[in-house]
Design an enzyme around this catalytic site. Structure first.
Site, PDB file in Angstrom:
ATOM      1  N   SER A  82       0.835  -1.197   0.000  1.00 38.77           N
ATOM      2  CA  SER A  82       0.000   0.000   0.000  1.00 38.77           C
ATOM      3  C   SER A  82       0.875   1.254   0.000  1.00 38.77           C
ATOM      4  O   SER A  82       1.663   1.449  -0.931  1.00 38.77           O
ATOM      5  CB  SER A  82      -0.968  -0.059   1.196  1.00 38.77           C
ATOM      6  OG  SER A  82      -2.058   0.800   1.031  1.00 38.77           O
ATOM      7  N   GLU A 170      -1.214  14.434  13.044  1.00 40.14           N
ATOM      8  CA  GLU A 170      -1.316  15.779  12.461  1.00 40.14           C
ATOM      9  C   GLU A 170      -0.652  15.817  11.087  1.00 40.14           C
ATOM     10  O   GLU A 170      -1.221  16.328  10.114  1.00 40.14           O
ATOM     11  CB  GLU A 170      -0.682  16.814  13.395  1.00 40.14           C
ATOM     12  CG  GLU A 170      -1.378  16.951  14.736  1.00 40.14           C
ATOM     13  CD  GLU A 170      -2.878  17.190  14.587  1.00 40.14           C
ATOM     14  OE1 GLU A 170      -3.269  18.042  13.769  1.00 40.14           O
ATOM     15  OE2 GLU A 170      -3.662  16.506  15.275  1.00 40.14           O
ATOM     16  N   HIS A 229      -7.434  -6.162   0.505  1.00 46.09           N
ATOM     17  CA  HIS A 229      -6.288  -5.258   0.500  1.00 46.09           C
ATOM     18  C   HIS A 229      -5.220  -5.687   1.504  1.00 46.09           C
ATOM     19  O   HIS A 229      -4.033  -5.501   1.268  1.00 46.09           O
ATOM     20  CB  HIS A 229      -6.777  -3.839   0.819  1.00 46.09           C
ATOM     21  CG  HIS A 229      -5.697  -2.805   0.757  1.00 46.09           C
ATOM     22  ND1 HIS A 229      -4.925  -2.580  -0.369  1.00 46.09           N
ATOM     23  CD2 HIS A 229      -5.229  -1.927   1.702  1.00 46.09           C
ATOM     24  CE1 HIS A 229      -4.055  -1.607  -0.129  1.00 46.09           C
ATOM     25  NE2 HIS A 229      -4.218  -1.204   1.127  1.00 46.09           N
TER      26      HIS A 229
END
Length: 253
Positions: A82, A170, A229
């Site tokens: 991924s 963040e 996946h």
């Protein structure tokens, strides 16, 4: 420098470097890495802003490829899943001298339309001050993440004792458009490449193949039946067998 978890010892065979996906860690790959280390050294990394690796303000694939390059001494075989697969592709395209064989697990060098922001918002919603055990965190997350397996995966990145995420949420939120994207990059990697995907996943589509072959002219494609996946977690034995066959012969047998 990235945190590296090493399994096995150096042999005459190229070491294998493993790059995990978004919200993952080197520890997620421990069982497979250990099993594959019977024939070679296997080195699983924590990507930037994940696990025990340093936190950075940026999270681009160019950055991640540079991080991988810095973790490599000599030529390696490289496996990426991924997000890690995209970083591994950029590494192969920009530093082909460092990569012998490339395995890309369930991802293509394309821009995807989905976002992983809901997972970040779910993790942000956790009241860390009220957590004494992983079970406490799991119960809190249940209202926003229904799937047991997804919660378990996310909670692997929670340091319960320190009441903190081992993820720079963040920075990952700020850079999400880059994470689901792919850099506009030229170049080819002429070595052997396996695009290994789950038969129930739609991340690697037939319409992606022209784009893939423009960068990786020697790419071969294989699917693991019954896997989605998270093919390495859902079908670990079949995944391991496919990796071994490709690394030994250059293609899946």
């Amino acid at each position: 420098m990235l945190n590296v978890v090493t399994h096995g010892t150096r042999t005459g065979t190229a070491p294998l470097l493993i790059a995990h996906g978004l919200f993952g860690s080197a520890r997620n790959w421990g069982v497979i890495a250990k099993r594959l280390s019977d024939e070679r050294e296997v080195r699983a990394v924590d990507m930037r802003n994940h696990g025990e690796s340093p936190w950075q303000d940026t999270h681009t694939y160019t950055d991640m490829a540079d991080d991988l390059a810095a973790a490599i001494d000599g030529t390696h075989d490289v496996l990426g899943h991924s997000m890690g697969g995209k970083a591994a592709m950029v590494l192969a395209l920009t530093r082909p001298d460092l990569v012998r064989k490339l395995i890309v697990a369930d991802i293509s060098p394309v821009v995807y339309g989905h976002t992983q922001m809901p997972m970040i918002e779910a993790m942000r919603s956790l009241d860390l001050a009220r957590i004494e055990t992983r079970g406490d965190a799991d119960r809190q997350l249940q209202s926003v993440v229904q799937e047991d397996g997804v919660r378990a995966f996310l909670l692997q990145s929670l340091d319960v004792k320190s009441r903190r995420w081992r993820l720079n949420l963040e920075a990952l939120a700020q850079e999400m458009d880059k994470i689901i994207g792919f850099p506009d990059i030229d170049g080819q990697f002429d070595g052997p490449v396996l695009f290994l995907s789950g038969s129930h996943s739609d991340y690697v589509r037939r319409e992606h193949r022209d784009r893939i072959r423009s960068h990786f002219p020697n790419a071969v494609f294989a699917k693991i039946p019954g896997a989605g996946h998270w093919l390495h977690a859902e079908k670990p034995r079949e995944f391991e067998a496919a990796i071994r066959a490709f690394l030994k012969h250059g293609h899946k047998t």
